[in-house]
Design a protein around this motif. Structure first.
Motif, PDB file in Angstrom:
ATOM      1  N   CYS A   1      29.401   6.513 -19.519  1.00 39.07           N
ATOM      2  CA  CYS A   1      30.470   5.722 -20.146  1.00 39.07           C
ATOM      3  C   CYS A   1      29.990   4.275 -20.238  1.00 39.07           C
ATOM      4  O   CYS A   1      29.573   3.685 -19.224  1.00 39.07           O
ATOM      5  CB  CYS A   1      31.745   5.806 -19.312  1.00 39.07           C
ATOM      6  SG  CYS A   1      33.101   4.815 -19.969  1.00 39.07           S
ATOM      7  N   ASP A   2      30.041   3.704 -21.443  1.00 36.26           N
ATOM      8  CA  ASP A   2      29.543   2.335 -21.609  1.00 36.26           C
ATOM      9  C   ASP A   2      30.504   1.283 -21.044  1.00 36.26           C
ATOM     10  O   ASP A   2      30.197   0.092 -21.040  1.00 36.26           O
ATOM     11  CB  ASP A   2      29.228   2.046 -23.083  1.00 36.26           C
ATOM     12  CG  ASP A   2      30.458   2.096 -23.978  1.00 36.26           C
ATOM     13  OD1 ASP A   2      31.593   2.183 -23.456  1.00 36.26           O
ATOM     14  OD2 ASP A   2      30.290   2.074 -25.208  1.00 36.26           O
TER      15      ASP A   2
ATOM     16  N   ILE B   1      27.290  13.094 -18.411  1.00 41.12           N
ATOM     17  CA  ILE B   1      27.909  12.161 -19.350  1.00 41.12           C
ATOM     18  C   ILE B   1      27.826  10.739 -18.787  1.00 41.12           C
ATOM     19  O   ILE B   1      27.718  10.531 -17.576  1.00 41.12           O
ATOM     20  CB  ILE B   1      29.388  12.486 -19.647  1.00 41.12           C
ATOM     21  CG1 ILE B   1      30.226  12.412 -18.368  1.00 41.12           C
ATOM     22  CG2 ILE B   1      29.525  13.837 -20.317  1.00 41.12           C
ATOM     23  CD1 ILE B   1      31.708  12.422 -18.636  1.00 41.12           C
TER      24      ILE B   1
ATOM     25  N   SER C   1      29.063   9.345 -23.779  1.00 39.73           N
ATOM     26  CA  SER C   1      27.877   9.922 -24.399  1.00 39.73           C
ATOM     27  C   SER C   1      27.215  10.892 -23.430  1.00 39.73           C
ATOM     28  O   SER C   1      27.378  10.781 -22.208  1.00 39.73           O
ATOM     29  CB  SER C   1      26.882   8.826 -24.807  1.00 39.73           C
ATOM     30  OG  SER C   1      26.475   8.074 -23.687  1.00 39.73           O
TER      31      SER C   1
ATOM     32  N   ASP D   1      35.065   9.293 -28.025  1.00 40.93           N
ATOM     33  CA  ASP D   1      34.045   9.168 -29.068  1.00 40.93           C
ATOM     34  C   ASP D   1      33.402   7.784 -29.078  1.00 40.93           C
ATOM     35  O   ASP D   1      32.230   7.637 -29.433  1.00 40.93           O
ATOM     36  CB  ASP D   1      34.654   9.466 -30.435  1.00 40.93           C
ATOM     37  CG  ASP D   1      35.150  10.903 -30.545  1.00 40.93           C
ATOM     38  OD1 ASP D   1      34.693  11.754 -29.768  1.00 40.93           O
ATOM     39  OD2 ASP D   1      36.008  11.161 -31.412  1.00 40.93           O
TER      40      ASP D   1
ATOM     41  N   THR E   1      24.022  12.667 -21.462  1.00 41.21           N
ATOM     42  CA  THR E   1      22.805  12.152 -20.847  1.00 41.21           C
ATOM     43  C   THR E   1      22.150  13.229 -19.997  1.00 41.21           C
ATOM     44  O   THR E   1      22.822  14.168 -19.550  1.00 41.21           O
ATOM     45  CB  THR E   1      23.106  10.919 -19.964  1.00 41.21           C
ATOM     46  OG1 THR E   1      21.902  10.464 -19.357  1.00 41.21           O
ATOM     47  CG2 THR E   1      24.108  11.260 -18.878  1.00 41.21           C
TER      48      THR E   1
END
Length: 207
Positions: A147-148, A145, A88, A84, A90
């Motif tokens: 990932c930062d 997806i 995110s 969470d 995309t």
């Protein structure tokens, strides 16, 4: 069942302390898989079975089973928080392989000083249960997806620019294999994208 569900002591039995229905369903799946039992119980029937046969108090308003816990859930909570917080959706033709997510999550566990064994299969099962909107291909690729904690495309672009400077290659790169080998050497002790992702990125973005 003590391996999966434990009764809380009286001093910690508060109204909102227990196992959510979503988590209970996960524990049930874990139980059936580890004991090689066919999962043939309907969701509504399972809830009734747990309430009546195991004398577990259920708070219908909160959708939570009161007064119980499970040693399997702290790690689940850590993964859900990780997902969470850092993942995110995309539409940029982006994806992650299961083993890549496992590697990133393991590094987060090290930072949190939580010691346990985490496998690709474990991560895959968590994603399938808790994030049903995520598209999974061949039980290996998580599609669309980001990932930062790891910008895969930025890594590739930086490497390509560095490659052009160091090789005096100002024009179109001639060998994808050569630049991928260069990329792997540049990221020897860091995250490394697969050759599949690298080739797809080069093809889609025409670098």
């Amino acid at each position: 069942t003590d391996k999966y569900i434990e009764t809380l002591t009286d001093d910690v039995k508060i109204e909102h302390n227990g196992i959510t229905w979503k988590n209970m369903q996960y524990l049930w799946k874990l139980f059936t898989k580890e004991n090689e039992i066919p999962n043939v119980v309907y969701s509504a029937n399972l809830k009734t079975l747990l309430i009546t046969n195991f004398n577990i108090h259920y708070n219908e308003k909160e959708d939570i089973f009161i007064g119980i816990t499970s040693k399997h859930l702290p790690l689940v909570s850590l993964f859900n928080h990780f997902w969470d917080e850092h993942m995110s959706m995309t539409d940029d033709s982006y994806d992650f392989e299961i083993d890549e997510l496992t590697t990133i999550f393991k590094k987060q566990l090290v930072a949190s000083k939580y010691k346990t064994k985490v496998t690709d299969k474990y991560i895959l099962n968590l994603i399938k249960h808790y994030y049903t909107n995520v598209v999974i291909e061949n039980d290996k690729y998580i599609l669309d997806i980001k990932c930062d904690l790891w910008d895969k495309t930025a890594d590739i672009i930086k490497t390509i620019e560095l490659y052009k400077v160091n090789t005096d290659c100002k024009m179109q790169i001639k060998s994808i294999n050569e630049i991928y080998d260069y990329y792997c050497k540049q990221h020897n002790n860091q995250y490394i994208v697969s050759k599949r992702f690298f080739d797809k990125f080069i093809s889609n973005f025409h670098i």
